[in-house]
Design a protein around this motif. Structure first.
Motif, PDB file in Angstrom:
ATOM      1  N   GLY A 248       0.805  -1.228   0.000  1.00 37.36           N
ATOM      2  CA  GLY A 248       0.000   0.000   0.000  1.00 37.36           C
ATOM      3  C   GLY A 248       0.836   1.277   0.000  1.00 37.36           C
ATOM      4  O   GLY A 248       0.304   2.366   0.198  1.00 37.36           O
ATOM      5  N   HIS A 249       2.161   1.145  -0.181  1.00 33.78           N
ATOM      6  CA  HIS A 249       3.026   2.326  -0.075  1.00 33.78           C
ATOM      7  C   HIS A 249       3.871   2.525  -1.331  1.00 33.78           C
ATOM      8  O   HIS A 249       5.060   2.823  -1.256  1.00 33.78           O
ATOM      9  N   CYS A 250       3.241   2.331  -2.475  1.00 34.91           N
ATOM     10  CA  CYS A 250       4.030   2.331  -3.719  1.00 34.91           C
ATOM     11  C   CYS A 250       4.209   3.709  -4.328  1.00 34.91           C
ATOM     12  O   CYS A 250       5.061   3.907  -5.188  1.00 34.91           O
ATOM     13  N   LEU A 358      11.112  -3.712   4.206  1.00 32.69           N
ATOM     14  CA  LEU A 358      11.920  -3.802   5.427  1.00 32.69           C
ATOM     15  C   LEU A 358      11.115  -3.337   6.643  1.00 32.69           C
ATOM     16  O   LEU A 358      11.257  -3.891   7.743  1.00 32.69           O
ATOM     17  N   ASN A 359      10.286  -2.330   6.435  1.00 35.72           N
ATOM     18  CA  ASN A 359       9.412  -1.844   7.506  1.00 35.72           C
ATOM     19  C   ASN A 359       8.499  -2.975   7.990  1.00 35.72           C
ATOM     20  O   ASN A 359       8.325  -3.186   9.194  1.00 35.72           O
ATOM     21  N   GLN A 360       7.976  -3.730   7.044  1.00 36.87           N
ATOM     22  CA  GLN A 360       7.124  -4.875   7.387  1.00 36.87           C
ATOM     23  C   GLN A 360       7.917  -5.934   8.162  1.00 36.87           C
ATOM     24  O   GLN A 360       7.418  -6.519   9.121  1.00 36.87           O
ATOM     25  N   VAL A 362      10.594  -5.469  10.034  1.00 38.62           N
ATOM     26  CA  VAL A 362      10.853  -4.976  11.395  1.00 38.62           C
ATOM     27  C   VAL A 362       9.581  -5.032  12.242  1.00 38.62           C
ATOM     28  O   VAL A 362       9.607  -5.489  13.385  1.00 38.62           O
ATOM     29  N   ASN A 363       8.477  -4.578  11.675  1.00 44.28           N
ATOM     30  CA  ASN A 363       7.216  -4.597  12.422  1.00 44.28           C
ATOM     31  C   ASN A 363       6.872  -6.001  12.897  1.00 44.28           C
ATOM     32  O   ASN A 363       6.425  -6.204  14.037  1.00 44.28           O
ATOM     33  N   ARG A 364       7.062  -6.952  12.005  1.00 43.03           N
ATOM     34  CA  ARG A 364       6.757  -8.342  12.379  1.00 43.03           C
ATOM     35  C   ARG A 364       7.668  -8.790  13.525  1.00 43.03           C
ATOM     36  O   ARG A 364       7.221  -9.451  14.456  1.00 43.03           O
TER      37      ARG A 364
END
Ligand SMILES: *[C@@H]1O[C@H](CO)[C@@H](O)[C@H](O)[C@H]1NC(C)=O
Ligand SMILES: *[C@@H]1O[C@H](CO)[C@@H](O)[C@H](O)[C@H]1NC(C)=O
Ligand SMILES: *[C@@H]1O[C@H](CO)[C@@H](O)[C@H](O)[C@H]1NC(C)=O
Length: 483
Positions: A248-250, A358-360, A362-364
Motif C-alpha cells: 500500500g506504499h508504492c 523492510l518496515n514490514q 521490522v514490524n513483524r
C-alpha cells in the motif's frame, strides 16, 4: 587446498575446453570438484561451523565471467554454505523471515531467428538434477484444492509441466533448488531449533508471492520440503502485484526519479564499452538481424540458460554464437554492477524501493518480540529485482547479484533471561552478513555482544536509511523535490 585446486582448474580448464569444443560449455565441471571433494552436501551444514564461503584471497583474482556465471546458475545447490541458525547457546530463536528469488527458469526472451534451447519442464524424478522428495512433491501439489491462493495465484499451475518449457517457466532444476533450500531450512529451524510446533497453525505462517508461476512454484517447493506433507487447509498464499513488495506504499516519485538516473548511467556505461558493441555486432551478423534488434532481445538471458543447462549456443548458417560472445557480455554485467555501486544512484533507488518491505520485516519482529505468536515463519517468493535492492539498501555491497534460488534470511533471537533484549541475524545464501550491513558494521568491534540488536536494525529502517536522502521519513524522501 580445495580452493587452490579450484583456481588451477578454473583457470585453465574452461578455456582449454571451450577452445577445443567450440560451442560446448562445461559450467559445472569446476564446481563439481569442490562439492564432490567436500563430501555429501547433507553432511556439511549443521556440524561444520567453519567459515566455508569462498575466501576472497583464494578466489580467482581477476573477474572470471565463467566462474561468476556458474555461481549464478546455482545448479549444484552448493548447500554447504549454511550458517543459518547459529547463535550462542543461551539464545533462543523466535522467528525467521525468508526472501527468495525463484529457481532456475526458462529465458524470458528469445534470440531472434534462432532455435530456442530444448529444455523439458515436465518434472521427472528419474532425470537429473533430482531430489528425494520430488515424487511426493508432485503428488502433494496435485492434491492442493484446499489451499488458499489469493487472486491470480489461484489460477496458476502449482508445478511446471510443459515438455517444451514456456518462456519464464520454472524448470526441474529450479524446483530442485528450492526443495534443497527447504530441506536445509527444515534441518536447522524445525529439527534443531523447533521453530514451529508439530501442530503448527495457519496463523504461524506468512506466505506471499508475486503473480508469476515461477515464484509461486518456487515458494511451494521450498515450503514442501520445509514442512513435508503440509495440510493444505493451513496454506494461504498472498498475492503481491509489485515486484518490490511495496503493497500500500508504492507511491514514491523520487524512487522513479533515481531509477531513471540509474538507467541513464547504465546506458552511458554500455555505450562506452567498445568491445561489447563489437560483440553485439558480431552476434547480430551470425543471427542475421540488425544489431539493435539483437541487443533488444537481451541475449544474455537466453545464453545463460544455454550455459546453465550445458546446451550448445545457437548456430545459424552464418556461424555460431560462441563462448567469447558470452564472456564479453557477462563481464560487462559484472563491471556494470561495480560501477552501479560506485555511482550511488542505485542505492538511493534501493532505499526507497525497499523501505516498505523492510518496515514490514521490522514490524513483524517487534510484534513477535512483544509476545505475539503469529507469523513466526514468513516466506516471500520474489525476483532478482526484489532481492538486489534489499541487498543494496542494507549496504551489502560485496554481495553477489542474486543467483537462481538465492535466499535472504532474517532471524530474530532473544536471551530468555533478559526479556528485553532482542537480536537480528541476516544471512545471504547461508553466509552470515549481519556485520556487513551498514547498520551493524561497527557493532561487533565496539561491543561485547555477539549479535546485532533489533533496535539497530529498526532505527536503520525507520530513520537512518533516509539520511543519505536528506530526509527523515519515507514520505519526505519520496516527495522531497519535484522531479
Ligand atoms: C556438457 O555437454 C557435453 C557435450 O554434450 C558433455 O560432454 C559434458 O559431459 C556435459 N557436462 C556436464 C557437466 O553435464
Ligand atoms: C511502517 O510501519 C508503521 C508501523 O510501525 C506503519 O504505520 C507505516 O505506515 C509503515 N510505513 C511504510 C511506508 O510502510
Ligand atoms: C543532500 O544534501 C547535500 C548538501 O546540501 C547535497 O550535496 C546532496 O546532493 C543531497 N542529497 C540528495 C540525495 O538530495
Amino acid at each position: 587446498m580445495l580452493l587452490v585446486l579450484f583456481i588451477i582448474v578454473s583457470r585453465w580448464l574452461p578455456v582449454s575446453m571451450q577452445l577445443k569444443t567450440g560451442t560446448h560449455i562445461h559450467p559445472e565441471f569446476a564446481v563439481h570438484l569442490i562439492a564432490g571433494a567436500q563430501g555429501r552436501e547433507d553432511d556439511l551444514n549443521a556440524k561444520n561451523r567453519k567459515r566455508i564461503m569462498p575466501n576472497p584471497l583464494t578466489e580467482p583474482p581477476a573477474i572470471d565471467p565463467l566462474y561468476e556465471a556458474s555461481l549464478y546458475c546455482n545448479t549444484l545447490g552448493i548447500t554447504v554454505r549454511s550458517m543459518e541458525g547459529h547463535a550462542p547457546h543461551n539464545m533462543k530463536l523466535l522467528s525467521v523471515q525468508v526472501l527468495i528469488r525463484h529457481g532456475d527458469r526458462y529465458p524470458l526472451y528469445a534470440i531472434p531467428k534462432t532455435k530456442r534451447p530444448d529444455i523439458d519442464c515436465v518434472l521427472e524424478p528419474s532425470r537429473k538434477p533430482s531430489h528425494p522428495r520430488l515424487t511426493d512433491f508432485i503428488s502433494h501439489m496435485s492434491r492442493g484444492a484446499e489451499g488458499q491462493m489469493d487472486g491470480i495465484l489461484n489460477g496458476l499451475p502449482r508445478f511446471p509441466s510443459h515438455s517444451f518449457c514456456e518462456m519464464g517457466e520454472l524448470t526441474q532444476t529450479g524446483v530442485v533448488q528450492h526443495l534443497r533450500n527447504g530441506q536445509l531450512l527444515r534441518d536447522i529451524y524445525i529439527k534443531k531449533h523447533k521453530l514451529l510446533p508439530k501442530d503448527w497453525t495457519a496463523k504461524q505462517l506468512y506466505l506471499e508471492s508475486t503473480g508469476k508461476s515461477r515464484t509461486l512454484q518456487s515458494g511451494l517447493a521450498l515450503l514442501y520440503s520445509f514442512l513435508p506433507e503440509f495440510d493444505w487447509r493451513k496454506i494461504n498464499f498472498k498475492h503481491q502485484w509489485s515486484t518490490i513488495f511495496c503493497s500500500g506504499h508504492c507511491d514514491c516519485p523520487m524512487r522513479n526519479h533515481f531509477l531513471e538516473e540509474e538507467q541513464r548511467r547504465q546506458y552511458s556505461f554500455r555505450v562506452k564499452n567498445i568491445n561489447l558493441e563489437k560483440t553485439y555486432i558480431s552476434m547480430a551478423k551470425v543471427v542475421g538481424v540488425p544489431t539493435r534488434q539483437l541487443r533488444a532481445s537481451n541475449p544474455i538471458d537466453s545464453l545463460l540458460c544455454h550455459f546453465c543447462h550445458n546446451v550448445s549456443f545457437p548456430c545459424t548458417k552464418n556461424g555460431c554464437i560462441d563462448i567469447e560472445h558470452f564472456k564479453v557480455i557477462k563481464s560487462h554485467q559484472i563491471e556494470d554492477e561495480k560501477e552501479r555501486h560506485e555511482k550511488q544512484l542505485y542505492v538511493k533507488y534501493a532505499k526507497l524501493a525497499t523501505h516498505p518491505l523492510l518496515n514490514q520485516t521490522v514490524n513483524r519482529m517487534y510484534r513477535i518480540a512483544q509476545g505475539k505468536k503469529e507469523e513466526i515463519f514468513a516466506l516471500y517468493s520474489a525476483h532478482d529485482v526484489t532481492l538486489s535492492p534489499v541487498l543494496s539498501s542494507m549496504g551489502l555491497t560485496e554481495a553477489r547479484f542474486p543467483r537462481f534460488a538465492a535466499r535472504l534470511v532474517f532471524e530474530l533471537w532473544h536471551n530468555p533471561e533478559k526479556k528485553k533484549e532482542h537480536y537480528v541475524r541476516i544471512l545471504y545464501n547461508g553466509e552470515d552478513v549481519t556485520f556487513q550491513t551498514s547498520f551493524c558494521r561497527d557493532h561487533e568491534r565496539r561491543s561485547n555482544q555477539p549479535l546485532c540488536p533489533l533496535d539497530k536494525f529498526a532505527n536503520f529502517v525507520q530513520k537512518e536509511m533516509f539520511l543519505a536522502l536528506n530526509s527523515t521519513s519515507y514520505y519526505d524522501a519520496c516527495h522531497q523535490r519535484s522531479v
